[in-house]
Write an enzyme that holds these catalytic residues in place. Structure first.
Site, PDB file in Angstrom:
ATOM      1  N   GLY A  48      15.248 -17.946  -0.496  1.00 43.73           N
ATOM      2  CA  GLY A  48      14.447 -17.405  -1.887  1.00 43.73           C
ATOM      3  C   GLY A  48      14.971 -16.952  -2.984  1.00 43.73           C
ATOM      4  O   GLY A  48      14.026 -15.939  -3.693  1.00 43.73           O
ATOM      5  N   LYS A  55      13.739 -11.832  -7.797  1.00 39.99           N
ATOM      6  CA  LYS A  55      14.384 -10.978  -8.339  1.00 39.99           C
ATOM      7  C   LYS A  55      13.449  -9.759  -8.662  1.00 39.99           C
ATOM      8  O   LYS A  55      13.786  -8.615  -9.503  1.00 39.99           O
ATOM      9  CB  LYS A  55      14.502 -12.361  -9.535  1.00 39.99           C
ATOM     10  CG  LYS A  55      12.691 -12.570 -10.452  1.00 39.99           C
ATOM     11  CD  LYS A  55      12.605 -12.740 -11.679  1.00 39.99           C
ATOM     12  CE  LYS A  55      11.156 -13.503 -11.808  1.00 39.99           C
ATOM     13  NZ  LYS A  55      11.796 -14.594 -14.017  1.00 39.99           N
ATOM     14  N   LYS A 180       4.327 -11.285   4.403  1.00 47.81           N
ATOM     15  CA  LYS A 180       2.846 -11.694   4.486  1.00 47.81           C
ATOM     16  C   LYS A 180       2.710 -13.861   3.156  1.00 47.81           C
ATOM     17  O   LYS A 180       3.336 -12.997   2.056  1.00 47.81           O
ATOM     18  CB  LYS A 180       2.141 -10.823   4.095  1.00 47.81           C
ATOM     19  CG  LYS A 180       1.984  -9.741   2.639  1.00 47.81           C
ATOM     20  CD  LYS A 180       0.556  -8.944   2.748  1.00 47.81           C
ATOM     21  CE  LYS A 180      -0.036  -8.555   1.092  1.00 47.81           C
ATOM     22  NZ  LYS A 180      -0.344  -9.506   0.756  1.00 47.81           N
ATOM     23  N   HIS A 272      -3.313  -4.367   3.546  1.00 43.61           N
ATOM     24  CA  HIS A 272      -3.350  -3.076   3.555  1.00 43.61           C
ATOM     25  C   HIS A 272      -4.025  -2.441   3.517  1.00 43.61           C
ATOM     26  O   HIS A 272      -3.560  -1.401   4.224  1.00 43.61           O
ATOM     27  CB  HIS A 272      -2.537  -3.052   1.794  1.00 43.61           C
ATOM     28  CG  HIS A 272      -1.977  -3.856   1.802  1.00 43.61           C
ATOM     29  ND1 HIS A 272      -0.805  -4.889   1.894  1.00 43.61           N
ATOM     30  CD2 HIS A 272      -1.354  -5.108   0.568  1.00 43.61           C
ATOM     31  CE1 HIS A 272       0.232  -5.416   1.498  1.00 43.61           C
ATOM     32  NE2 HIS A 272      -0.591  -5.523  -0.372  1.00 43.61           N
ATOM     33  N   ARG A 366     -12.258  -1.271   0.571  1.00 48.57           N
ATOM     34  CA  ARG A 366     -12.920  -1.215  -1.124  1.00 48.57           C
ATOM     35  C   ARG A 366     -11.197  -2.258  -2.138  1.00 48.57           C
ATOM     36  O   ARG A 366     -10.896  -1.323  -2.142  1.00 48.57           O
ATOM     37  CB  ARG A 366     -13.575  -0.234  -2.375  1.00 48.57           C
ATOM     38  CG  ARG A 366     -13.685  -0.816  -3.654  1.00 48.57           C
ATOM     39  CD  ARG A 366     -14.991   0.667  -3.982  1.00 48.57           C
ATOM     40  NE  ARG A 366     -14.051   1.811  -4.100  1.00 48.57           N
ATOM     41  CZ  ARG A 366     -14.695   2.245  -4.840  1.00 48.57           C
ATOM     42  NH1 ARG A 366     -15.707   2.889  -5.152  1.00 48.57           N
ATOM     43  NH2 ARG A 366     -13.509   3.605  -4.959  1.00 48.57           N
ATOM     44  N   TYR A 410      -4.556  16.505  -2.600  1.00 46.89           N
ATOM     45  CA  TYR A 410      -5.639  17.203  -2.175  1.00 46.89           C
ATOM     46  C   TYR A 410      -7.359  17.589  -2.183  1.00 46.89           C
ATOM     47  O   TYR A 410      -7.842  16.355  -1.697  1.00 46.89           O
ATOM     48  CB  TYR A 410      -5.829  17.298  -3.955  1.00 46.89           C
ATOM     49  CG  TYR A 410      -6.647  15.830  -4.783  1.00 46.89           C
ATOM     50  CD1 TYR A 410      -8.142  16.116  -4.509  1.00 46.89           C
ATOM     51  CD2 TYR A 410      -6.270  14.831  -5.010  1.00 46.89           C
ATOM     52  CE1 TYR A 410      -8.895  15.068  -5.530  1.00 46.89           C
ATOM     53  CE2 TYR A 410      -6.561  13.790  -5.806  1.00 46.89           C
ATOM     54  CZ  TYR A 410      -7.496  13.587  -6.227  1.00 46.89           C
ATOM     55  OH  TYR A 410      -8.566  12.788  -6.139  1.00 46.89           O
TER      56      TYR A 410
END
Length: 524
Positions: A48, A55, A180, A272, A366, A410
């Site tokens: 691909g 690219k 994925k 993710h 979320r 933090y």
């Protein structure tokens, strides 16, 4: 020594760090994994090679690794695609993304001299036989081979079947990297996994989720298991809720046709965000070996219930009449989006982990497009301090792990307002990487992960049983959305998302104050 075990000196500059990595690669041994043979010939094939992913990400990543001498010295790169191109034309397509700095021009020319291109179809065995001939000619029969499938999922099966029949290494090893989405639901994912298992061993398959290569995601294990300070509070007795967020300030930008076929849950949440949840919530593994870590991640997923409609808030952005440019356009204004689409561009899901450590703690995922900011972070909100003596002035402590932009850790805490008064205010204990580690090179996520493939480390790649459990959790919800087509709640481009999401957060023990905004130290 593995790349993950390198000790980073606080004062080490970028060149010193790269030197340490290069030295480690010469004798790289990842626990439980394959030796990295720095002197053996290697061929990296991008299938691909004419596409956007190649690219924008793959070729720039390969250039970065080559530039820093992090791949074996005698590595050859081969591009393969259906387009009638030369390697010079491939180079032209990539130029705008390669980020070549002054003084690197000679090395850059050397990089393209070890690049080749082969034209061929994805469903014809003869074309893969010709690809194999080219690989053998430029890389010798003894070369280890890596194949990166920067391809649409529709051709995964036929391409991997042809690779197995025609292109496997005869003497060295072969590894296959798969992008994925790994299917669209439990059934399609199981079908793909079964197909791959019939061709390759699990240790030859690298299912890449680039979020697992990000600096702060990789830091989760060290933060949790390398620091005594956090361990005693990492449980349901101290943590009220965990919010894992992914926000983008832009919409589909004319690419809604592709997005509409997947939606925000498949695009971001099921992979993710769920991967980050696993690393956050898992128990301490026996070692840093890949399967020990992935075993613990699978245990987390097996402890989670299926997500239902009652657990989610779904939204779809509409144009902002006061906005400029794309902000005027709603999702349905994108000409590539089907008319009347009910595909969510925003989703909030409340999940729970039914084990002793996390029983009763909401894990809130979320994600959304066309929101008020670009941000990916984990926000751990601690329980209220018992025995309040400050008459309700205190606000909850929070530990925030900012994945992007501006990597940081933090901790929000209360302090006495400086001066003569005895009021309270929020402040932070702040580790911002850009300030604490000035000059340090933070590699791109793809650089980390492709280097892991060369090393044979699957620590940050998804295993088949892990994938199956992730789909189990979300497939019923996805099928319901596709079949029943519930109307998503409209929200304005550039807003925080649907107001109903704030109520869902409040109902699940997350308190939003809206009174504090983190500021980078360099901006003070």
């Amino acid at each position: 020594m593995s790349r993950q075990s390198l000790v980073k000196s606080e004062s080490a500059g970028a060149e010193e760090m790269l030197s340490l990595i290069r030295q480690s690669l010469k004798t790289c041994k990842v626990p439980g994994e394959t030796n990295f043979e720095a002197t053996a010939p290697h061929v990296f094939v991008t299938l691909g090679a004419s596409g956007d992913l190649a690219k924008k990400k793959i070729y720039p990543t390969l250039w970065g690794l080559y530039r820093d001498r992090l791949v074996p010295e005698n590595t050859i790169f081969v591009g393969y695609a259906r387009s009638d191109l030369t390697i010079e034309q491939v180079r032209e397509k990539c130029e705008g993304f390669m980020k070549v700095k002054e003084g690197e021009e000679e090395r850059y020319e050397q990089f393209w001299k070890v690049n080749y291109y082969v034209q061929g179809s994805y469903d014809t065995r003869r074309d893969f036989e010709l690809l194999n001939q080219e690989i053998t000619k430029v890389g010798t029969e003894k070369a280890n081979r890596i194949f990166y499938l920067a391809l649409p999922p529709s051709v995964f099966e036929v391409v991997t079947a042809n690779l197995k029949q025609c292109c496997m290494a005869r003497i060295g090893w072969t590894r296959v990297i798969i992008e994925k989405p790994f299917g669209k639901d439990s059934a399609s994912s199981a079908k793909l996994s079964s197909h791959l298992a019939g061709l390759f061993k699990e240790e030859e398959i690298y299912r890449i989720d680039h979020y697992l290569g990000k600096e702060m995601v990789q830091n989760l294990m060290t933060l949790r298991f390398g620091n005594r300070i956090f361990g005693p509070t990492w449980n349901r007795d101290n943590i009220a809720s965990v919010l894992i967020s992914f926000k983008e300030p832009f919409g589909t930008q004319g690419r809604g046709g592709y997005f509409d076929s997947f939606g925000i849950i498949r695009d971001v949440m099921q992979n993710h965000l769920l991967q980050i949840l696993c690393l956050f919530a898992m128990e301490k593994p026996c070692s840093t070996a890949a399967d020990d870590i992935r075993d613990e991640k699978v245990k987390v997923l097996k402890s989670m219930d299926v997500v239902g409609m009652e657990d989610v808030v779904l939204g779809q952005y509409m144009g902002n009449p006061d906005g400029e440019g794309d902000a005027n356009l709603g999702y349905l204004d994108d000409p590539t989006v089907p008319e009347g689409s009910t595909t969510p561009t925003y989703a909030l899901a409340v999940t729970r982990i039914n084990n002793e450590r996390w029983d009763g703690v909401p894990f809130i995922l979320r994600c959304g497009k066309a929101l008020n900011e670009r941000k990916a972070e984990v926000r751990i909100q601690y329980r209220d301090v018992p025995g309040d003596i400050f008459h309700g002035q205190t606000k909850r402590n929070e530990l925030v792990i900012r994945v992007q932009p501006g990597e940081a850790i933090y901790c929000k805490r209360e302090r006495e307002t400086p001066g003569m008064s005895f009021g309270l205010e929020e402040t932070e204990l702040d580790l911002t990487y850009g300030d604490r580690y000035r000059g340090a090179k933070l590699p791109d996520a793809y650089e980390r992960l492709i280097l892991d493939v060369f090393c044979g480390s699957q620590m940050h790649f998804v295993r088949s049983d892990e994938l199956a459990e992730a789909w189990r959790i979300f497939t019923p919800l996805l099928h319901h959305i596709e079949q029943k087509k519930p109307m998503p709640i409209p929200y304005t481009y550039g807003s925080r998302g649907p107001r109903e999401a704030d109520k869902k957060l409040a109902d699940n023990n997350f308190v939003y104050y809206g009174s504090y905004k983190w500021t980078k130290p360099s901006q003070l």
